[in-house]
Design a protein around this motif. Sequence first.
Motif, PDB file in Angstrom:
ATOM      1  N   SER A  30       0.799  -1.211   0.000  1.00  0.00           N
ATOM      2  CA  SER A  30       0.000   0.000   0.000  1.00  0.00           C
ATOM      3  C   SER A  30       0.840   1.273   0.000  1.00  0.00           C
ATOM      4  N   SER A  31       2.133   1.156   0.222  1.00  0.00           N
ATOM      5  CA  SER A  31       3.018   2.312   0.223  1.00  0.00           C
ATOM      6  C   SER A  31       3.661   2.552  -1.143  1.00  0.00           C
ATOM      7  N   TYR A  32       3.280   1.764  -2.144  1.00  0.00           N
ATOM      8  CA  TYR A  32       3.853   1.883  -3.477  1.00  0.00           C
ATOM      9  C   TYR A  32       2.830   2.395  -4.478  1.00  0.00           C
ATOM     10  N   ARG A  33       3.243   3.406  -5.239  1.00  0.00           N
ATOM     11  CA  ARG A  33       2.493   3.802  -6.407  1.00  0.00           C
ATOM     12  C   ARG A  33       2.804   2.789  -7.501  1.00  0.00           C
ATOM     13  N   MET A  34       1.816   2.480  -8.326  1.00  0.00           N
ATOM     14  CA  MET A  34       1.963   1.422  -9.309  1.00  0.00           C
ATOM     15  C   MET A  34       1.681   1.919 -10.721  1.00  0.00           C
ATOM     16  N   GLY A  35       2.352   1.301 -11.677  1.00  0.00           N
ATOM     17  CA  GLY A  35       2.139   1.667 -13.064  1.00  0.00           C
ATOM     18  C   GLY A  35       2.235   0.472 -13.988  1.00  0.00           C
ATOM     19  N   TRP A  36       1.665   0.631 -15.171  1.00  0.00           N
ATOM     20  CA  TRP A  36       1.789  -0.348 -16.244  1.00  0.00           C
ATOM     21  C   TRP A  36       2.438   0.335 -17.442  1.00  0.00           C
ATOM     22  N   PHE A  37       3.415  -0.341 -18.014  1.00  0.00           N
ATOM     23  CA  PHE A  37       4.080   0.109 -19.220  1.00  0.00           C
ATOM     24  C   PHE A  37       4.069  -1.026 -20.230  1.00  0.00           C
ATOM     25  N   ARG A  38       4.340  -0.711 -21.476  1.00  0.00           N
ATOM     26  CA  ARG A  38       4.397  -1.753 -22.492  1.00  0.00           C
ATOM     27  C   ARG A  38       5.481  -1.428 -23.512  1.00  0.00           C
ATOM     28  N   PHE A  47       4.336   4.457 -21.556  1.00  0.00           N
ATOM     29  CA  PHE A  47       3.419   4.479 -20.430  1.00  0.00           C
ATOM     30  C   PHE A  47       2.035   4.020 -20.862  1.00  0.00           C
ATOM     31  N   VAL A  48       1.375   3.257 -19.987  1.00  0.00           N
ATOM     32  CA  VAL A  48       0.021   2.799 -20.243  1.00  0.00           C
ATOM     33  C   VAL A  48      -0.948   3.350 -19.206  1.00  0.00           C
ATOM     34  N   ALA A  49      -0.674   3.084 -17.928  1.00  0.00           N
ATOM     35  CA  ALA A  49      -1.569   3.515 -16.858  1.00  0.00           C
ATOM     36  C   ALA A  49      -0.827   3.536 -15.535  1.00  0.00           C
ATOM     37  N   ALA A  50      -1.353   4.297 -14.576  1.00  0.00           N
ATOM     38  CA  ALA A  50      -0.771   4.357 -13.238  1.00  0.00           C
ATOM     39  C   ALA A  50      -1.875   4.597 -12.224  1.00  0.00           C
ATOM     40  N   ILE A  51      -1.580   4.286 -10.968  1.00  0.00           N
ATOM     41  CA  ILE A  51      -2.571   4.409  -9.917  1.00  0.00           C
ATOM     42  C   ILE A  51      -1.912   4.822  -8.613  1.00  0.00           C
ATOM     43  N   SER A  52      -2.610   5.645  -7.838  1.00  0.00           N
ATOM     44  CA  SER A  52      -2.087   6.151  -6.575  1.00  0.00           C
ATOM     45  C   SER A  52      -2.192   5.099  -5.476  1.00  0.00           C
ATOM     46  N   LEU A  53      -1.739   5.461  -4.275  1.00  0.00           N
ATOM     47  CA  LEU A  53      -1.619   4.503  -3.186  1.00  0.00           C
ATOM     48  C   LEU A  53      -2.905   3.756  -2.857  1.00  0.00           C
ATOM     49  N   SER A  54      -3.998   4.481  -2.762  1.00  0.00           N
ATOM     50  CA  SER A  54      -5.272   3.868  -2.414  1.00  0.00           C
ATOM     51  C   SER A  54      -6.208   3.718  -3.604  1.00  0.00           C
ATOM     52  N   GLY A  55      -5.728   4.083  -4.784  1.00  0.00           N
ATOM     53  CA  GLY A  55      -6.529   3.945  -5.981  1.00  0.00           C
ATOM     54  C   GLY A  55      -7.417   5.132  -6.292  1.00  0.00           C
ATOM     55  N   GLY A  56      -7.287   6.210  -5.536  1.00  0.00           N
ATOM     56  CA  GLY A  56      -8.141   7.361  -5.738  1.00  0.00           C
ATOM     57  C   GLY A  56      -7.837   8.143  -7.001  1.00  0.00           C
ATOM     58  N   ASN A  57      -6.602   8.058  -7.462  1.00  0.00           N
ATOM     59  CA  ASN A  57      -6.200   8.760  -8.676  1.00  0.00           C
ATOM     60  C   ASN A  57      -5.642   7.773  -9.682  1.00  0.00           C
ATOM     61  N   THR A  58      -6.091   7.890 -10.914  1.00  0.00           N
ATOM     62  CA  THR A  58      -5.592   7.043 -11.992  1.00  0.00           C
ATOM     63  C   THR A  58      -5.160   7.900 -13.163  1.00  0.00           C
ATOM     64  N   TYR A  59      -4.239   7.361 -13.949  1.00  0.00           N
ATOM     65  CA  TYR A  59      -3.675   8.073 -15.077  1.00  0.00           C
ATOM     66  C   TYR A  59      -3.582   7.116 -16.256  1.00  0.00           C
ATOM     67  N   THR A  99       6.887   2.098  -7.310  1.00  0.00           N
ATOM     68  CA  THR A  99       7.795   3.086  -6.761  1.00  0.00           C
ATOM     69  C   THR A  99       7.328   3.514  -5.381  1.00  0.00           C
ATOM     70  N   SER A 100       8.286   3.787  -4.516  1.00  0.00           N
ATOM     71  CA  SER A 100       7.979   4.285  -3.184  1.00  0.00           C
ATOM     72  C   SER A 100       8.041   5.807  -3.125  1.00  0.00           C
ATOM     73  N   ARG A 101       8.307   6.437  -4.241  1.00  0.00           N
ATOM     74  CA  ARG A 101       8.379   7.887  -4.299  1.00  0.00           C
ATOM     75  C   ARG A 101       7.030   8.514  -3.971  1.00  0.00           C
ATOM     76  N   GLY A 102       7.103   9.672  -3.353  1.00  0.00           N
ATOM     77  CA  GLY A 102       5.892  10.400  -3.009  1.00  0.00           C
ATOM     78  C   GLY A 102       5.735  11.631  -3.868  1.00  0.00           C
ATOM     79  N   SER A 103       6.215  12.753  -3.376  1.00  0.00           N
ATOM     80  CA  SER A 103       6.080  14.011  -4.097  1.00  0.00           C
ATOM     81  C   SER A 103       6.892  14.038  -5.380  1.00  0.00           C
ATOM     82  N   THR A 104       7.876  13.163  -5.496  1.00  0.00           N
ATOM     83  CA  THR A 104       8.713  13.122  -6.688  1.00  0.00           C
ATOM     84  C   THR A 104       8.218  12.114  -7.717  1.00  0.00           C
ATOM     85  N   TRP A 105       7.050  11.534  -7.490  1.00  0.00           N
ATOM     86  CA  TRP A 105       6.476  10.567  -8.411  1.00  0.00           C
ATOM     87  C   TRP A 105       5.830  11.270  -9.592  1.00  0.00           C
TER      88      TRP A 105
END
Length: 126
Positions: A30-38, A47-59, A99-105
């Motif tokens: 739960s402390s990792y931001r996650m992403g999908w690449f291809r 880049f394909v998609a990414a999601i915040s820690l709790s899933g509230g924000n997606t890209y 990634t465990s990055r926060g503000s630098t993500w």
Amino acid sequence: QVQLVESGGGLVQAGGSLRLSCAASGRTFSSYRMGWFRQAPGKEREFVAAISLSGGNTYYADSVKGRFTISRDNAKNTVYLQMNSLKREDTAVYYCAATSRGSTWYPLLSSSYDYWGQGTQVTVSS
């Protein structure tokens, strides 16, 4: 430290669907931001998609908006990529990243991610 294992890839006809899964080790998922690449043959990783820690924000990349959905289940230490209306140009090896990055993500940048899975092949036929 986290280890990632992708699954769910395969061969599918254009217009079909696949659901990719990325299982993560450790107790701090739960402390990792996650992403999908291809990465498609002869092309750079994108880049394909990414999601915040709790899933509230997606890209999402513009090329997959409205077709792909990223989600996560922190209780299961898993992130998903639901892919609908698949096109031939979606053919690629899909990689899960963390990634465990926060503000630098920066979700769209591969350099923002510290951990990568080995990838799963998605092939879309005509």
